[in-house]
Design a protein around this motif. Structure first.
Motif, PDB file in Angstrom:
ATOM      1  N   LEU A  24       0.821  -1.215   0.000  1.00  0.00           N
ATOM      2  CA  LEU A  24       0.000   0.000   0.000  1.00  0.00           C
ATOM      3  C   LEU A  24       0.853   1.262   0.000  1.00  0.00           C
ATOM      4  O   LEU A  24       0.478   2.262  -0.618  1.00  0.00           O
ATOM      5  N   SER A  25       2.012   1.234   0.680  1.00  0.00           N
ATOM      6  CA  SER A  25       2.842   2.439   0.721  1.00  0.00           C
ATOM      7  C   SER A  25       3.381   2.777  -0.669  1.00  0.00           C
ATOM      8  O   SER A  25       3.689   3.925  -0.952  1.00  0.00           O
ATOM      9  N   LYS A 111      -9.595   5.639  -9.174  1.00  0.00           N
ATOM     10  CA  LYS A 111     -10.389   4.413  -9.073  1.00  0.00           C
ATOM     11  C   LYS A 111      -9.531   3.185  -9.387  1.00  0.00           C
ATOM     12  O   LYS A 111      -9.698   2.136  -8.761  1.00  0.00           O
ATOM     13  N   GLU A 112      -8.633   3.325 -10.371  1.00  0.00           N
ATOM     14  CA  GLU A 112      -7.719   2.216 -10.690  1.00  0.00           C
ATOM     15  C   GLU A 112      -6.850   1.883  -9.481  1.00  0.00           C
ATOM     16  O   GLU A 112      -6.647   0.709  -9.151  1.00  0.00           O
ATOM     17  N   LEU A 113      -6.323   2.939  -8.825  1.00  0.00           N
ATOM     18  CA  LEU A 113      -5.458   2.725  -7.664  1.00  0.00           C
ATOM     19  C   LEU A 113      -6.230   2.065  -6.526  1.00  0.00           C
ATOM     20  O   LEU A 113      -5.700   1.214  -5.809  1.00  0.00           O
ATOM     21  N   VAL A 114      -7.503   2.451  -6.347  1.00  0.00           N
ATOM     22  CA  VAL A 114      -8.331   1.830  -5.304  1.00  0.00           C
ATOM     23  C   VAL A 114      -8.514   0.346  -5.615  1.00  0.00           C
ATOM     24  O   VAL A 114      -8.431  -0.502  -4.726  1.00  0.00           O
ATOM     25  N   LEU A 175      -6.908  -0.868   4.514  1.00  0.00           N
ATOM     26  CA  LEU A 175      -7.452  -0.630   3.179  1.00  0.00           C
ATOM     27  C   LEU A 175      -8.314   0.625   3.160  1.00  0.00           C
ATOM     28  O   LEU A 175      -8.177   1.465   2.272  1.00  0.00           O
ATOM     29  N   SER A 176      -9.193   0.786   4.146  1.00  0.00           N
ATOM     30  CA  SER A 176     -10.093   1.938   4.101  1.00  0.00           C
ATOM     31  C   SER A 176      -9.321   3.249   4.296  1.00  0.00           C
ATOM     32  O   SER A 176      -9.648   4.261   3.676  1.00  0.00           O
ATOM     33  N   VAL A 177      -8.258   3.224   5.119  1.00  0.00           N
ATOM     34  CA  VAL A 177      -7.427   4.424   5.283  1.00  0.00           C
ATOM     35  C   VAL A 177      -6.763   4.774   3.951  1.00  0.00           C
ATOM     36  O   VAL A 177      -6.779   5.930   3.512  1.00  0.00           O
ATOM     37  N   ILE A 182      -6.290   7.919  -1.218  1.00  0.00           N
ATOM     38  CA  ILE A 182      -6.289   7.938  -2.687  1.00  0.00           C
ATOM     39  C   ILE A 182      -7.421   8.817  -3.225  1.00  0.00           C
ATOM     40  O   ILE A 182      -7.218   9.609  -4.149  1.00  0.00           O
ATOM     41  N   MET A 183      -8.604   8.690  -2.641  1.00  0.00           N
ATOM     42  CA  MET A 183      -9.775   9.408  -3.173  1.00  0.00           C
ATOM     43  C   MET A 183      -9.803  10.878  -2.742  1.00  0.00           C
ATOM     44  O   MET A 183     -10.565  11.669  -3.287  1.00  0.00           O
TER      45      MET A 183
END
Length: 185
Positions: A24-25, A111-114, A175-177, A182-183
């Protein structure tokens, strides 16, 4: 038959979480960070090396990463490695320093990154469930062999299940963080 080692299971589950944190980092959010270039390796002195072993990485501005290459013969290789890293970055060379402006993330790219973050999280969850299955199998074998009684087996499997639930909750929180980062526009 050896008794189930809960600490070993916990260590393996934490390994999945640690791996997820690393993945994630490397995902880009709207702001610059030095860890953004962690996945980049450079062909240096006959082997592949992490970029931070051939250069100094800093973040002088919120949307800029600066890479100071120590050996001026390496500048071209470092620049090429960054361009070919699939991070969507275009470094600008200035002597031995590479300036990497971070483009604004558009909605589609976010959205792709999510989606990628969700894939990483799912891989971590699968790894945790594999550890859980190994633990449960070990308990069943011990019970069948008569090493432990049914009550103890049930207690141990409850502990393994709780450990699994806690670890998966931690993965979901990470994940939610990351999704929020990202968003964030």
């Amino acid at each position: 038959m050896a008794e189930l080692d809960l600490n070993e299971l916990k260590r393996r589950m934490e390994g999945a979480v640690t791996s997820l944190k690393g993945d994630l980092s490397g995902l880009r959010t709207g702001r610059a960070s030095a860890s953004l270039l962690d996945p980049v390796t450079v062909e240096a002195y006959g082997s592949q090396m992490p970029i931070n072993q051939v250069a100094n990485i800093s973040v002088p501005e919120p949307r800029m990463v600066s890479v100071s290459v120590w050996d001026k013969q390496m500048v071209g290789k470092v620049e090429r490695a960054i361009r070919e890293s699939n991070l969507g970055l275009n470094p600008v060379t200035d002597g031995t320093t590479l300036r990497i402006p971070l483009p604004e993330l558009n909605e589609e790219r976010r959205k792709e990154l999510v989606k990628v973050a969700h894939q990483y999280a799912e891989s971590a969850r699968v790894a945790v469930r594999h550890v859980r299955r190994d633990g449960m199998d070990s308990l069943k074998k011990s019970e069948k062999a008569g090493d432990i009684g049914q009550d103890e087996s049930r207690q141990q499997s409850d502990k393994v299940q709780k450990m699994t639930d806690d670890t998966i909750a931690e993965i979901d929180k990470l994940l939610s963080v990351k999704e929020g980062e990202i968003m964030q526009v």
